[in-house]
Design an enzyme around this catalytic site. Structure first.
Site, PDB file in Angstrom:
ATOM      1  CG  HIS A 173      -1.748  -1.106   1.507  1.00 27.54           C
ATOM      2  ND1 HIS A 173      -2.943  -1.273   0.855  1.00 27.54           N
ATOM      3  CD2 HIS A 173      -1.635  -2.159   2.357  1.00 27.54           C
ATOM      4  CE1 HIS A 173      -3.540  -2.358   1.293  1.00 27.54           C
ATOM      5  NE2 HIS A 173      -2.767  -2.925   2.195  1.00 27.54           N
TER       6      HIS A 173
HETATM    7  C1  BDR Z   1      -2.652   0.936   5.453  1.00 25.68           C
HETATM    8  O1  BDR Z   1      -2.818   0.553   6.812  1.00 25.68           O
HETATM    9  C2  BDR Z   1      -1.591   0.171   7.386  1.00 25.68           C
HETATM   10  O2  BDR Z   1      -1.737  -1.008   8.104  1.00 25.68           O
HETATM   11  C3  BDR Z   1      -0.601   0.073   6.256  1.00 25.68           C
HETATM   12  O3  BDR Z   1       0.681   0.472   6.694  1.00 25.68           O
HETATM   13  C4  BDR Z   1      -1.152   1.000   5.208  1.00 25.68           C
HETATM   14  O4  BDR Z   1      -0.714   2.328   5.418  1.00 25.68           O
HETATM   15  C5  BDR Z   1      -3.397  -0.042   4.568  1.00 25.68           C
HETATM   16  O5  BDR Z   1      -4.745  -0.059   4.904  1.00 25.68           O
END
Ligand code: BDR
Ligand code: CA
Length: 311
Positions: free
Chosen positions: A241
């Site tokens: 992500h």
């Molecule tokens: C986001 O949530 C976090 O757990 C990850 O680092 C990312 O930024 C994904 O939903």
């Protein structure tokens, strides 16, 4: 070539850690600061991780600023089930002796934006508390920033509740303050980040670079997370992500976006933290961001591997 000025506001976090490594490896970017926020794990840990990661990337001198321990409203939500109690999936990293700055994240972002009007991009990959505070405390900040690139939200589903993605659920008020601030914003929701995965073969390619940084990143991507991504989300690889946000800031041409209005639900029985879009301009709301919905995945993986190869 003028370098892109970047500030990374994050909650490392396995994918935040990879995002930091990518940004610091880029010859096209000058990272001027990093700040931490309580998120995937509590602030004490995200701050320590940020310090360790920048040192591991060869930049122990880079200022790392503390941010908010708690969201603007309500209790801290963490994600140890995915990131582990240390936030880095239990993958060891050399401990840096560097200490955080005394200045808080929201003041540092404002000071750096004021010193570089129209040039600074903030890549935000954690809950949006630090930026929400910054934009509320400093009304001129929205106009001083070049862009805010946000990883968060999802248009049709969530990854933490049925409706909400983690970063937006963790601080809906912060996220809403950012979207309605008037700043120039690009958002990368789950719609596009679920296409930004690294499969087992590509993780092996990363590992074959055989640097400590590549091994660290490959270990974090692997270590059960490929199976988790398959089981939880039906995605055939480790979802990156936050590297998607970093790579958008560096190579926006890899992504496809539309311009529209976005808000974040701060009430709701089932929908707190949900990203609300006027993607088809049904309500004719004035656009406040670029909403990414597609990526050239091959280009994304190739950019990730090339940047990691620079270590
Ligand atoms: C986001 O949530 C976090 O757990 C990850 O680092 C990312 O930024 C994904 O939903
Ligand atoms: Ca994150």
């Amino acid at each position: 070539m003028d370098k892109k000025l970047l500030f990374l506001d994050c909650d490392p976090g396995v994918d935040d850690a990879v995002a930091i490594l990518l940004a610091l490896a880029s010859p096209e970017a000058e990272v001027v600061g990093v700040s931490a926020v309580g998120g995937n794990v509590p602030l004490e840990r995200t701050l320590r991780n940020a310090l360790d990661i920048v040192a591991f990337a060869g930049r122990p001198d880079l200022p790392v600023y503390p941010g908010a321990k708690m969201p603007m409203t309500g209790a801290l939500i963490t994600a140890e089930d995915f990131h582990g109690t240390d936030g880095l999936g239990g993958v060891p990293i050399p401990q840096s002796t560097a200490q955080p700055q005394a200045e808080m994240a929201w003041d540092a972002i404002h000071r750096l934006a004021k010193a570089n009007p129209g040039l600074l991009t903030v890549v935000a990959t954690g809950p949006l508390t630090n930026l929400g505070i910054a934009l509320t405390k400093w009304p001129d900040l929205a106009g001083l920033l070049k862009e805010i690139v946000i990883m968060g939200g999802a248009s049709a589903y969530g990854n933490t509740t049925p409706a909400a993605e983690f970063n937006f659920l963790a601080d809906p008020e912060g996220a809403e303050a950012v979207f309605q601030s008037g700043a120039s914003i690009t958002v990368l929701p789950l719609d596009v980040t679920h296409k930004c995965y690294v499969n087992c073969e590509e993780i092996a390619q990363l590992r074959s670079q055989a640097t400590p940084q590549a091994n660290f990143a490959a270990e974090m991507m692997d270590g059960g997370r490929v199976e988790q991504c398959e089981q939880w989300f039906g995605v055939s690889g480790s979802i990156m992500h936050d590297p998607a946000a970093a790579l958008y800031a560096l190579h926006p041409q890899l992504f496809t976006a539309k311009t529209c209005w976005v808000g974040v639900e701060t009430g709701g029985v089932h929908s707190r933290g949900k990203m609300v879009t006027d993607a088809f301009t049904d309500a004719s709301l004035t656009a406040n961001c670029r909403l990414c919905y597609d990526v050239d995945r091959a280009g994304f993986v190739s950019a990730l591997l090339s940047l990691m190869e620079r270590y």
